[in-house]
Design a protein around this motif. Structure first.
Motif, PDB file in Angstrom:
ATOM      1  N   ALA A 324       0.679  -1.029   0.017  1.00 24.63           N
ATOM      2  CA  ALA A 324      -0.040   0.119   0.009  1.00 24.63           C
ATOM      3  C   ALA A 324       0.829   1.228   0.023  1.00 24.63           C
ATOM      4  O   ALA A 324       0.444   2.495  -0.395  1.00 24.63           O
ATOM      5  CB  ALA A 324      -0.841  -0.181   1.205  1.00 24.63           C
ATOM      6  N   TYR A 325       2.077   1.174   0.430  1.00 25.62           N
ATOM      7  CA  TYR A 325       2.962   2.332   0.691  1.00 25.62           C
ATOM      8  C   TYR A 325       3.611   2.898  -0.562  1.00 25.62           C
ATOM      9  O   TYR A 325       3.941   4.162  -0.547  1.00 25.62           O
ATOM     10  CB  TYR A 325       3.916   2.084   1.798  1.00 25.62           C
ATOM     11  N   PRO A 326       4.589   2.072  -1.280  1.00 28.62           N
ATOM     12  CA  PRO A 326       5.469   2.600  -2.324  1.00 28.62           C
ATOM     13  C   PRO A 326       4.684   3.239  -3.528  1.00 28.62           C
ATOM     14  O   PRO A 326       4.768   2.801  -4.518  1.00 28.62           O
ATOM     15  CB  PRO A 326       6.281   1.369  -2.671  1.00 28.62           C
ATOM     16  N   THR A 327       4.127   4.360  -3.272  1.00 28.41           N
ATOM     17  CA  THR A 327       3.407   5.420  -4.191  1.00 28.41           C
ATOM     18  C   THR A 327       4.729   5.942  -5.082  1.00 28.41           C
ATOM     19  O   THR A 327       5.684   5.716  -4.273  1.00 28.41           O
ATOM     20  CB  THR A 327       2.404   6.327  -3.673  1.00 28.41           C
ATOM     21  N   HIS A 328       4.657   6.528  -6.086  1.00 28.85           N
ATOM     22  CA  HIS A 328       5.551   7.424  -6.628  1.00 28.85           C
ATOM     23  C   HIS A 328       6.140   8.302  -5.851  1.00 28.85           C
ATOM     24  O   HIS A 328       7.509   8.862  -5.497  1.00 28.85           O
ATOM     25  CB  HIS A 328       5.205   7.813  -8.020  1.00 28.85           C
ATOM     26  N   GLN A 329       5.117   8.994  -5.181  1.00 31.66           N
ATOM     27  CA  GLN A 329       5.301  10.326  -4.139  1.00 31.66           C
ATOM     28  C   GLN A 329       6.372   9.706  -2.998  1.00 31.66           C
ATOM     29  O   GLN A 329       7.367  10.464  -2.886  1.00 31.66           O
ATOM     30  CB  GLN A 329       4.387  10.874  -3.564  1.00 31.66           C
ATOM     31  N   ALA A 330       5.989   8.500  -2.630  1.00 29.75           N
ATOM     32  CA  ALA A 330       6.772   8.140  -1.420  1.00 29.75           C
ATOM     33  C   ALA A 330       8.137   7.366  -1.901  1.00 29.75           C
ATOM     34  O   ALA A 330       9.206   7.991  -1.030  1.00 29.75           O
ATOM     35  CB  ALA A 330       5.676   6.839  -0.745  1.00 29.75           C
ATOM     36  N   ILE A 331       8.212   7.014  -2.938  1.00 30.54           N
ATOM     37  CA  ILE A 331       9.503   6.385  -3.566  1.00 30.54           C
ATOM     38  C   ILE A 331      10.445   7.807  -3.693  1.00 30.54           C
ATOM     39  O   ILE A 331      11.538   7.598  -3.308  1.00 30.54           O
ATOM     40  CB  ILE A 331       9.266   5.664  -5.101  1.00 30.54           C
ATOM     41  N   GLU A 332       9.780   8.841  -4.419  1.00 22.96           N
ATOM     42  CA  GLU A 332      10.745   9.992  -4.415  1.00 22.96           C
ATOM     43  C   GLU A 332      11.020  10.505  -3.093  1.00 22.96           C
ATOM     44  O   GLU A 332      12.033  11.268  -3.148  1.00 22.96           O
ATOM     45  CB  GLU A 332       9.936  11.101  -5.402  1.00 22.96           C
ATOM     46  N   TRP A 399       6.581   9.205 -13.604  1.00 23.70           N
ATOM     47  CA  TRP A 399       7.359   9.136 -14.794  1.00 23.70           C
ATOM     48  C   TRP A 399       7.578  10.502 -15.298  1.00 23.70           C
ATOM     49  O   TRP A 399       7.202  11.529 -14.896  1.00 23.70           O
ATOM     50  CB  TRP A 399       6.236   8.711 -15.785  1.00 23.70           C
ATOM     51  N   VAL A 400       8.517  10.763 -16.431  1.00 21.06           N
ATOM     52  CA  VAL A 400       9.056  12.057 -17.030  1.00 21.06           C
ATOM     53  C   VAL A 400       8.564  11.811 -18.419  1.00 21.06           C
ATOM     54  O   VAL A 400       8.631  11.005 -19.071  1.00 21.06           O
ATOM     55  CB  VAL A 400      10.556  11.905 -17.070  1.00 21.06           C
ATOM     56  N   ARG A 401       7.593  12.737 -18.495  1.00 22.55           N
ATOM     57  CA  ARG A 401       6.928  12.749 -20.090  1.00 22.55           C
ATOM     58  C   ARG A 401       7.786  13.747 -20.793  1.00 22.55           C
ATOM     59  O   ARG A 401       7.947  15.012 -20.528  1.00 22.55           O
ATOM     60  CB  ARG A 401       5.441  13.686 -19.881  1.00 22.55           C
ATOM     61  N   ARG A 402       8.526  13.292 -21.873  1.00 27.40           N
ATOM     62  CA  ARG A 402       9.443  14.142 -22.797  1.00 27.40           C
ATOM     63  C   ARG A 402       8.580  14.143 -24.098  1.00 27.40           C
ATOM     64  O   ARG A 402       8.339  12.952 -24.727  1.00 27.40           O
ATOM     65  CB  ARG A 402      10.860  13.506 -22.789  1.00 27.40           C
ATOM     66  N   ARG A 403       8.320  15.305 -24.562  1.00 21.35           N
ATOM     67  CA  ARG A 403       7.548  15.441 -25.928  1.00 21.35           C
ATOM     68  C   ARG A 403       8.750  15.971 -26.900  1.00 21.35           C
ATOM     69  O   ARG A 403       9.525  16.642 -26.769  1.00 21.35           O
ATOM     70  CB  ARG A 403       6.364  16.618 -25.760  1.00 21.35           C
ATOM     71  N   TYR A 404       8.425  15.219 -28.091  1.00 20.73           N
ATOM     72  CA  TYR A 404       9.150  15.457 -29.351  1.00 20.73           C
ATOM     73  C   TYR A 404       8.287  15.806 -30.216  1.00 20.73           C
ATOM     74  O   TYR A 404       6.993  15.402 -30.486  1.00 20.73           O
ATOM     75  CB  TYR A 404       9.916  14.033 -29.754  1.00 20.73           C
ATOM     76  N   ARG A 405       8.633  16.671 -31.444  1.00 23.56           N
ATOM     77  CA  ARG A 405       7.826  17.176 -32.371  1.00 23.56           C
ATOM     78  C   ARG A 405       8.602  17.262 -33.677  1.00 23.56           C
ATOM     79  O   ARG A 405       9.674  17.584 -33.822  1.00 23.56           O
ATOM     80  CB  ARG A 405       7.172  18.513 -32.027  1.00 23.56           C
ATOM     81  N   ALA A 406       7.870  16.902 -34.873  1.00 26.91           N
ATOM     82  CA  ALA A 406       8.251  17.095 -36.165  1.00 26.91           C
ATOM     83  C   ALA A 406       7.942  18.557 -36.722  1.00 26.91           C
ATOM     84  O   ALA A 406       7.198  19.197 -36.163  1.00 26.91           O
ATOM     85  CB  ALA A 406       7.362  16.217 -37.192  1.00 26.91           C
ATOM     86  N   ARG A 432       7.252  10.571 -24.952  1.00 24.49           N
ATOM     87  CA  ARG A 432       8.424   9.695 -24.715  1.00 24.49           C
ATOM     88  C   ARG A 432       8.082   9.399 -23.135  1.00 24.49           C
ATOM     89  O   ARG A 432       8.691  10.419 -22.131  1.00 24.49           O
ATOM     90  CB  ARG A 432       9.828   9.823 -24.867  1.00 24.49           C
ATOM     91  N   MET A 433       7.622   8.317 -22.592  1.00 20.57           N
ATOM     92  CA  MET A 433       7.539   8.047 -21.232  1.00 20.57           C
ATOM     93  C   MET A 433       8.647   7.487 -20.535  1.00 20.57           C
ATOM     94  O   MET A 433       9.006   6.439 -20.819  1.00 20.57           O
ATOM     95  CB  MET A 433       6.309   7.292 -20.728  1.00 20.57           C
ATOM     96  N   GLU A 434       9.384   8.142 -19.876  1.00 21.68           N
ATOM     97  CA  GLU A 434      10.682   7.391 -19.137  1.00 21.68           C
ATOM     98  C   GLU A 434      10.357   7.562 -17.589  1.00 21.68           C
ATOM     99  O   GLU A 434       9.757   8.653 -16.968  1.00 21.68           O
ATOM    100  CB  GLU A 434      11.778   8.394 -19.331  1.00 21.68           C
TER     101      GLU A 434
END
Ligand code: SF4
Length: 515
Positions: A324-332, A399-406, A432-434
């Motif tokens: 129940a505890y390791p949410t992304h906020q808790a991990i960070e 996640w880190v959302r990295r946007r690329y564009r043509a 790109r989701m990293e």
């Protein structure tokens, strides 16, 4: 012997020979000297409690005492006696002030503590809830003693939550409309009460009745206030349900307005509080305790770590928690504090890009898999061999959302535009989701055998104090109401648990060695 009433009703066995038994005479008064010191043996647990409390700095409990030497007024009970009484009572599974007062009349351990005097139950009840800060300090003092004995290292701390029933029934939970109707009814009752002296009842009875109705009014008002808070907390959920044509009706208790309906062990559901306990793995000592009205444990790790830091002046090296505890906020947050977090991976974290692309009319042959990424140049190449350059970056739920564009000019002249970016006004973009560094590191760590082995120890340590408090102390339902008082009751129970561990691990072995 025939006239002895105390033996009435007992059956005389039929035997062939006439036997002579010692008669039990209960209809008599005895006066005999009592050696108070000998009421309990040398190894009795009550002596351990008294000895430990005697070593602690309980100065804050004395600060509010008004009875002073050389001045008028009755002396009061020594806080050390009252602390010891409450600790011994919790250890004994007693959480009622009236019951303790009764035990003081005949139970040797309680008599030994009070010197054969009876403590008034009001004194006991008030003492339990009137010294919040002093009690916090007392808990810390006991931790200091245990730490000095080497029983706390903070190298590995297991954190877990347990639900304990509130002092309220399911039926006391009512909807807003019902609460408002009950409030109106109670207020009308107060208005018609008039002068208590005009009633048939005695003045004392009338006053008691008036007080009861006024208290009922206050509790309903508090329940309505809690309901407003609940509506604010769950506003998104309520709005979504309304959009979908569903109806969620929130309820609050008129007995304990701050209690919440929550899912407990083995699928039980009822009013309760969620108690968060942090346990040091070295000797299973509780190093932090908190209360939350929230049924879910997610979001409770950071407050748990904060409590440990406040109690012991240092952060734990490792925290071990359940799923129940390791949410992304808790991990960070744990990574930021440099605390090693061990916990199971939650459900696979998928990159959510398929649905938006479908909505935008993008054909499956132009989904991100069709684009080639070059980590050296940090560019994508599309199926028409055009470049998509990096545009923006944002962090979102681990996640880190990295946007690329043509380039718009490339897309406009492209024969695939209808399938690749039919609605865009800027040129085809691609996200790109990293995983964040912290999330990726946590997931990699939890794949290791070492982390899996550590996690296996969790239940044995984290659930040990929970089971002790519920099974040995019998604390399955709180006696007090409201978050603050429930917090105090939890603190008394956890303090008692730690004192029991000190007795078991330090005091008893020392006594046995001396014997
Ligand atoms: S529409 Fe743009 S991104 Fe898509 S394939 Fe053509 S040039 Fe490449």
């Amino acid at each position: 012997m025939e006239n002895d009433k105390s033996l009435e009703g007992s059956k005389t066995p039929k035997v062939s020979v006439l036997v002579r038994c010692k008669p039990v005479r209960r209809n008599q008064l005895l006066l005999r000297p009592v050696d108070v010191e000998k009421l309990v043996g040398e190894q009795h647990g009550v002596r351990a409690i008294w000895e430990l409390v005697g070593q602690l700095d309980v100065e804050p409990f004395y600060a509010e005492i008004g009875a002073l030497e050389g001045q008028a007024g009755r002396p009061v009970w020594d806080p050390k006696v009252l602390i010891s009484l409450w600790i011994y009572a919790y250890k004994d599974g007693v959480s009622s002030a009236r019951e303790i007062a009764g035990l003081c009349e005949y139970h040797p351990a309680y008599q030994w503590l009070t010197g054969m005097e009876v403590v008034n139950y009001h004194t006991l009840a008030d003492f339990r809830v009137d010294h919040q800060q002093a009690l916090d300090q007392l808990f810390t003092e006991v931790l200091g003693v245990l730490s000095h004995q080497g029983l706390i290292t903070l190298k590995r701390v297991m954190h877990d939550g347990t639900k304990i029933k509130a002092a309220a029934s399911d039926k006391s939970f009512r909807r807003k409309k019902t609460l408002e109707a009950h409030l109106k009814e109670a207020q009308e009752q107060v208005e018609v009460m008039g002068d208590p002296r005009s009633e048939q009842l005695s003045w004392r009875q009338a006053k008691a009745r008036e007080r009861a109705v006024r208290e009922k009014c206050d509790r309903i008002k508090e329940a309505l206030k809690e309901l407003e808070q609940l509506e604010a907390v769950r506003s998104k959920e309520l709005a979504k349900a309304e959009r979908e044509g569903k109806k969620i009706e929130l309820r609050a208790s008129t007995t304990d307005p701050q209690a919440r309906m929550m899912l407990g062990a083995k699928g039980s559901y009822g009013p309760g509080y969620n108690i968060q306990i942090s346990t040091d793995a070295k000797a299973k000592i509780i190093v932090g305790v908190g209360v939350t009205q929230c049924s879910s444990d997610s979001g409770e790790l950071e407050p748990g770590v904060k409590r440990i830091e406040e109690n012991l002046g240092q952060k734990p090296e490792q925290m071990v928690v359940d799923a129940a505890y390791p949410t992304h906020q808790a991990i960070e947050a744990m990574a930021e504090k440099e605390i090693d977090l061990i916990g199971p991976l939650r459900e696979a974290r998928k990159a959510p890009w398929e649905d938006p692309l479908k909505r935008r009319g993008v054909g499956p042959e132009f989904y991100p898999e069709a684009f080639r990424y070059d980590p050296g140049t940090d560019h994508y190449t599309c199926p028409a061999q055009k470049l998509l350059s990096f545009e923006t970056e944002e962090r979102q739920k681990g996640w880190v959302r990295r946007r690329y564009r043509a380039r718009l000019a490339d897309c406009r002249s492209c024969p695939f535009q209808a399938q690749c970016c039919p609605k865009t006004k800027k040129g085809r973009s691609l996200v790109r989701m990293e995983k964040t560094t912290e999330l990726a590191a946590f997931e990699a760590k939890m794949q290791t055998e070492q982390a899996k082995q550590i996690y296996k120890e969790r239940a044995g340590v984290a659930e040990f104090p929970n089971a002790w408090i519920k099974e040995k102390f019998g604390l399955r339902q709180f006696r007090l109401r409201g978050v603050v008082k429930v917090g105090l009751e939890s603190l008394w129970a956890c303090l008692t648990y730690n004192v029991c561990q000190w007795t078991r691990l330090c005091w008893k072995p020392q006594r046995l060695a001396q014997a």
